[in-house]
Design an enzyme around this catalytic site. Sequence first.
Site, mmCIF file in Angstrom:
data_model
loop_
_atom_site.group_PDB
_atom_site.id
_atom_site.type_symbol
_atom_site.label_atom_id
_atom_site.label_comp_id
_atom_site.label_asym_id
_atom_site.label_seq_id
_atom_site.Cartn_x
_atom_site.Cartn_y
_atom_site.Cartn_z
ATOM 1 N N GLN B 125 -33.095 51.726 37.325
ATOM 2 C CA GLN B 125 -34.983 51.292 38.276
ATOM 3 C C GLN B 125 -34.256 50.980 39.747
ATOM 4 O O GLN B 125 -33.596 50.829 40.326
ATOM 5 C CB GLN B 125 -35.064 50.319 37.006
ATOM 6 C CG GLN B 125 -33.488 48.732 37.232
ATOM 7 C CD GLN B 125 -34.275 48.066 38.345
ATOM 8 O OE1 GLN B 125 -34.719 48.277 39.482
ATOM 9 N NE2 GLN B 125 -32.798 47.356 38.777
ATOM 10 N N SER B 128 -37.458 46.040 42.279
ATOM 11 C CA SER B 128 -37.318 44.761 43.937
ATOM 12 C C SER B 128 -37.081 45.981 45.510
ATOM 13 O O SER B 128 -36.857 46.964 45.219
ATOM 14 C CB SER B 128 -35.971 44.467 44.089
ATOM 15 O OG SER B 128 -36.517 43.781 42.448
ATOM 16 N N SER B 163 -30.188 48.866 39.519
ATOM 17 C CA SER B 163 -29.228 48.623 39.158
ATOM 18 C C SER B 163 -29.047 50.432 38.664
ATOM 19 O O SER B 163 -29.664 51.188 38.197
ATOM 20 C CB SER B 163 -29.101 48.365 37.098
ATOM 21 O OG SER B 163 -30.231 48.511 36.597
ATOM 22 N N GLU B 246 -41.517 45.729 22.764
ATOM 23 C CA GLU B 246 -40.603 45.078 21.564
ATOM 24 C C GLU B 246 -40.684 43.389 21.329
ATOM 25 O O GLU B 246 -39.112 43.124 21.401
ATOM 26 C CB GLU B 246 -39.466 45.391 21.031
ATOM 27 C CG GLU B 246 -38.871 47.131 21.196
ATOM 28 C CD GLU B 246 -40.173 47.551 19.935
ATOM 29 O OE1 GLU B 246 -41.325 47.025 19.529
ATOM 30 O OE2 GLU B 246 -39.873 48.961 19.902
ATOM 31 N N ASN B 370 -36.449 33.269 35.049
ATOM 32 C CA ASN B 370 -36.624 32.234 34.290
ATOM 33 C C ASN B 370 -37.141 31.162 34.534
ATOM 34 O O ASN B 370 -38.078 30.597 34.343
ATOM 35 C CB ASN B 370 -35.004 31.314 33.784
ATOM 36 C CG ASN B 370 -34.259 32.292 32.703
ATOM 37 O OD1 ASN B 370 -34.372 33.180 32.692
ATOM 38 N ND2 ASN B 370 -33.509 32.061 31.905
ATOM 39 N N GLU B 371 -37.357 30.536 35.881
ATOM 40 C CA GLU B 371 -37.908 29.997 36.826
ATOM 41 C C GLU B 371 -39.444 30.279 36.001
ATOM 42 O O GLU B 371 -40.611 29.863 35.405
ATOM 43 C CB GLU B 371 -38.444 29.694 38.298
ATOM 44 C CG GLU B 371 -37.362 28.717 38.286
ATOM 45 C CD GLU B 371 -35.455 29.508 38.236
ATOM 46 O OE1 GLU B 371 -35.631 30.174 38.201
ATOM 47 O OE2 GLU B 371 -34.666 28.494 37.894
#
Lengths: 388, 388, 338, 338
Positions: B125, B128, B163, B246, B370-371
């Site tokens: 991918q 970023s 990644s 999903e 998570n923020e």
Amino acid sequence: MDLEFSAAEEDFRAGARTWLRAHVPDEPLPSLETAEGFAAHRSWERELYEYGWSVVSWPRAYGGRGATLTEWLIFEEEYYAAGAPGRVSQNGINLLAPTLFAHGTEEQRARILPPTAAGTTVWAQAWSEPEAGSDLAALRSRAERTERDGGGWLLSGHKTWSSRAAFADRAFGLFRTDPEQERHRGLSYLMFPLDAPGVTVRPIARLDGRPAFAEILLDRVFVPDEDVIGEPGQGWRAAMSTAGNERGLALRSPGRFTAAAERLRHLWRERADPGDTAVAQRVADAWIGARAYQLAGYAAASGEAEDEAAPPFSASMNKIFWSELDIDLHETGLDLLGPGTAEIAEGLAESGWLDGWTFALAGPIYAGTNEIQRDIVAERLLGLPRGR
Amino acid sequence: MDLEFSAAEEDFRAGARTWLRAHVPDEPLPSLETAEGFAAHRSWERELYEYGWSVVSWPRAYGGRGATLTEWLIFEEEYYAAGAPGRVSQNGINLLAPTLFAHGTEEQRARILPPTAAGTTVWAQAWSEPEAGSDLAALRSRAERTERDGGGWLLSGHKTWSSRAAFADRAFGLFRTDPEQERHRGLSYLMFPLDAPGVTVRPIARLDGRPAFAEILLDRVFVPDEDVIGEPGQGWRAAMSTAGNERGLALRSPGRFTAAAERLRHLWRERADPGDTAVAQRVADAWIGARAYQLAGYAAASGEAEDEAAPPFSASMNKIFWSELDIDLHETGLDLLGPGTAEIAEGLAESGWLDGWTFALAGPIYAGTNEIQRDIVAERLLGLPRGR
Amino acid sequence: MRFVPDREHRGYAATVRRLLADAGPHEAARAWAAGDQRPGRALWRSLADTGLPALAVPEEQGGLGWYPPELASAFVETGRAGVPGPLVETVALAAGLHPSTPWPARLLTGEHLATVTDPATATDRASAAGPGAETRPGVGYAVDAHVADLTFVLVAGGLTTAAAVGTPLRSVDPGRHLVRCVPGEAVSADPRRIRALATLLTAAQLLGAGEALLEGSVAYAGQRRQFGRPVGSFQAVKHQLASVAVALKFARPLLYGGALAVRGDAAADPRDLPAAKAACSRAAHLAARTALQVHGALGYTDEYDLTLLLRKARALQTAWGTLAACRAAVLTGGPLPG
Amino acid sequence: MRFVPDREHRGYAATVRRLLADAGPHEAARAWAAGDQRPGRALWRSLADTGLPALAVPEEQGGLGWYPPELASAFVETGRAGVPGPLVETVALAAGLHPSTPWPARLLTGEHLATVTDPATATDRASAAGPGAETRPGVGYAVDAHVADLTFVLVAGGLTTAAAVGTPLRSVDPGRHLVRCVPGEAVSADPRRIRALATLLTAAQLLGAGEALLEGSVAYAGQRRQFGRPVGSFQAVKHQLASVAVALKFARPLLYGGALAVRGDAAADPRDLPAAKAACSRAAHLAARTALQVHGALGYTDEYDLTLLLRKARALQTAWGTLAACRAAVLTGGPLPG
């Protein structure tokens, strides 16, 4: 560096311990959030005062012993270890008095401090308002100038969350004396009697049903000039300059937590399966936390002599630390009591743990929420960008 | 409501289990973040594909089995319980393919999906950029229009944290095709080969020293029109519409955690003092967390039939939940291994726990920190006011 | 597999929710705390009229069948509303008393409220003097035994009638009193079913209380302004509330899993019952702590209705399975917390 | 009482900090990890030139005296800088080997590096097959024994020379290898002093690593921009960093308390040593987790220097006293984690 107390400090500790052992009531006093308990706690304050243990760190002229910060820490350790009663005069001693020392007149100190130390005058704080909680600078209660009775101010407005106000004699707080100014400007620091004409006190019950605080409605309540602390319009500075008094140690002293941790260890030994490491580790963490706060207090007391070693913004960090420790410690106590016992509010000796838990729950909220304290630590100590 | 699998589902499970038991390598493959391990994992993908287990939920036309969401959950449970290898094709299967199903052409699907499922084409991918991490809409890499070779785009810019890119064949990502537009407008979703002229891949080592991701430098890399997914300029919508694919279960499936919790319970039985309740409670919490995520998955799968019962914003809530569970679970594993063993990265069978921990640490960061996920839950699910 | 409540199930839960929202449960709870059980009893009778306790009793015994998942959903609603009284215990007894006994019929109509001791309260802690503290089996606390129509004691392997000893003790939840009871005559009953259902329904009430605490906190944070903006616009507040939402979301599937285990489904995992109690307790605890922090001093007052739930959550946390007991049961295979 | 470092103490710590900041410790750590110990050894010799190991040895034995608090402060700095090599073990052995043995002199000059097994690693876990797993006393891991000049084994009640078995195993901290060792000849030493000092100095390194992780995270958060503003202006980030600052602040007094206990002060509390290791471990762990979160993917890379500390913190967390062992020691009266 060392942890050795001087001979004078050891003598001081022995003196406090001996006196407390002889005078602390065998049975806990009734809750100070009841009329009966309030009176009992007031008598206890008088007894402390008569023997010179009410305000050990104050100058002798006002009823103290001129104790050092280290001695005050020692006194607090002994006080809570002895299981002595809660301090009904805490608002006057820990919040009002430091402001009087810093910003009051000699006349005010002489007039106000001794009866405060003796429990003759018990003080309520009157900071918050319905629309000014965390955001204290948003307060709207006002003081209008009057030349009546030699000059003074007429207070009007609505204060709330006023601790002790249900039974106290007098209150102190900030009022807007300059209606042209906004936020923290144009505020003045005033004292007023709770039985004056125009004052209505409506008690508010906390979680356990006891009136631990109150609303105060003020309708043109007269305050003479002599009861303004510092310059009119400079109240914010006067209030804030002493908010972190003794680096915030005074708000809740280390001795309170070392004593509570010791009681927790005792409860654990008495109640827990020694192999239950899950609860044991929480008891250990409570001890570690209380000890850390105690040692931080010793460091702060030592730092007076050696100023550059004292960390800044201790008041905010202390507040975050002890308030979270206090809840963890009491939650552990409740878990040790086990099902049934843990939730019983009255009727068992163990219900003191539930009282302590209820009291602890207020910690992260009052005197500046922990959210605000973390903002302060992040922005002022760590230097992170302002704004939220 | 019930938890009973249909006969067809039980057959599906038995089939998967039987096949996996026969085919999963006895020894773990070498790390997929090495050239050798990458090749071994690619072979494993081909083996999965040949037997129809690579992409069970895809239509048969592209190499799948047309499995339901419930069947996919079952397959994942069996897959991880069998200790089968990590999926080197995850980017292609879980990130790219849903976008192709939703926004691609039939020609693209036919051309791209089968080799993706077979491990013939392994995808990196390329989301970023150095200045666009959490803030993906800030990306600057651009695609300029060209009419060369039948028409297409020339990619230039700097992607990072890509990644699989150290060893993969192709990559997909967003590029700014309309330089007049800002933020999430004017972006297009493109695919490009990593060995094309103008592409430089610089591997980046993660904490364990292995090149788990890479920087990709692009200098006028040609992409034909057929490798644009969806309408040019509509790339943001294409990327985001399948980000919560999903309900976010695909990003890390429940089966991964139920298997890990089972391994933890096994480690605990083997290693721990059974009376050590401190560590036992953490093992219990890991089991409870994995089971909760598993049951939430079953509920989501059931909710397809009964749509109004499916909770919204599950993707963000799932991400927060599994990423924190994953770290707690692996921290517990390391603590069970004890001093010495817990920190050993290679050379002991137990070092798999450290690998798992390293992998878990990325959870709260990647695919939207998570923020950001908590902001989404607070603003979109709870309806709290926008702005931070 | 269909692991979501079906239409009828959801419809029933919605009915209970509406009924409770309209009935002024907080006033009933405050009256109950003040010693007036009439509004609370009326509320319970109207819940019984919807068939609530009958969902715990097979049709051949005069009930509607054995529906633990539906009961769990209904008790989420009683938790959300903070309904007073020993409802958990009443329904658990309705399910677990043998049909040959004279009591179940009146429990189904809502006419009678019943209570039973939680066996985990049976250690005689008042005289405990060390880890080897004396345990008197069958001595323990029963909630609201002083006002219940029937009281029982769970003893090792069975159930007995009860005699109350001592005065009712006030709980942190003002609408709850604990009464020490000693065992009387043996009674024909299924004590495992009583304990399992009590654990499940207590977990459900905790989840409901947690959800209501979250909803109340979100509403308050959106409306209360400080520093010129709603406190709910501060990221620190948002993230605390988001964490509560996540904890609650992942507790609910466990609650249903536990309900299926209690129902006796072969496909259910018995560990889901203690797991549900543990997860609902922790989520409700986080919701309560967060509600207090978001509300500031207001959340610390007796008069603010939401604090009824905050206090109930603390009381229910240790009832019918402490966190420690539930975790231990998860590791030993469930279903009952020790 | 004067519970703050005096001027000389602070001056010494500042000297060590400056020396390390100028010496490129991260390059030394990376070289050490790659198998080249020369820069790390040179760094240690320059630290030894400041008298660092000599602060662990009485004057009559060729040292500068017995100064655990000053050693603790110096090791906070080695932790902050991430200096590689078995420094904790070298200094602990310098203090604990009997002066009659031939080794201490070369440890004081910085010429030799020494290492010793942590007895908590002595369970032969590779062959463990249950709670009753075989324990071979004196078998355990010594850090960097493959490159140290001297290696010892702590056995029940004493110290022995060591023989390495097996190959050096890579740790999560790339500058650290673990080598299994078996005991050889008995050696005259004070094993309690070795263990106590190793615990103290490991705690100190954790505190230093935690402080550096906080400082690095604050600097990065202030400079890195996303969504048009510095990430450090987000309240959620601020509050995480503030929590780290609080944890670190309250770990340091315990570290000094532990140092006074190791020094043997009558007024010190022996429990402060395990308390210090526990508090420093937890604070460093929080600092590491927060650093990772604040840095995003960058904090997950091998090449970013701050991640050396993040990985070292994980390794040191269990070395010379796990959290569980330290908590148990606090309750049993200290000083040594079991």
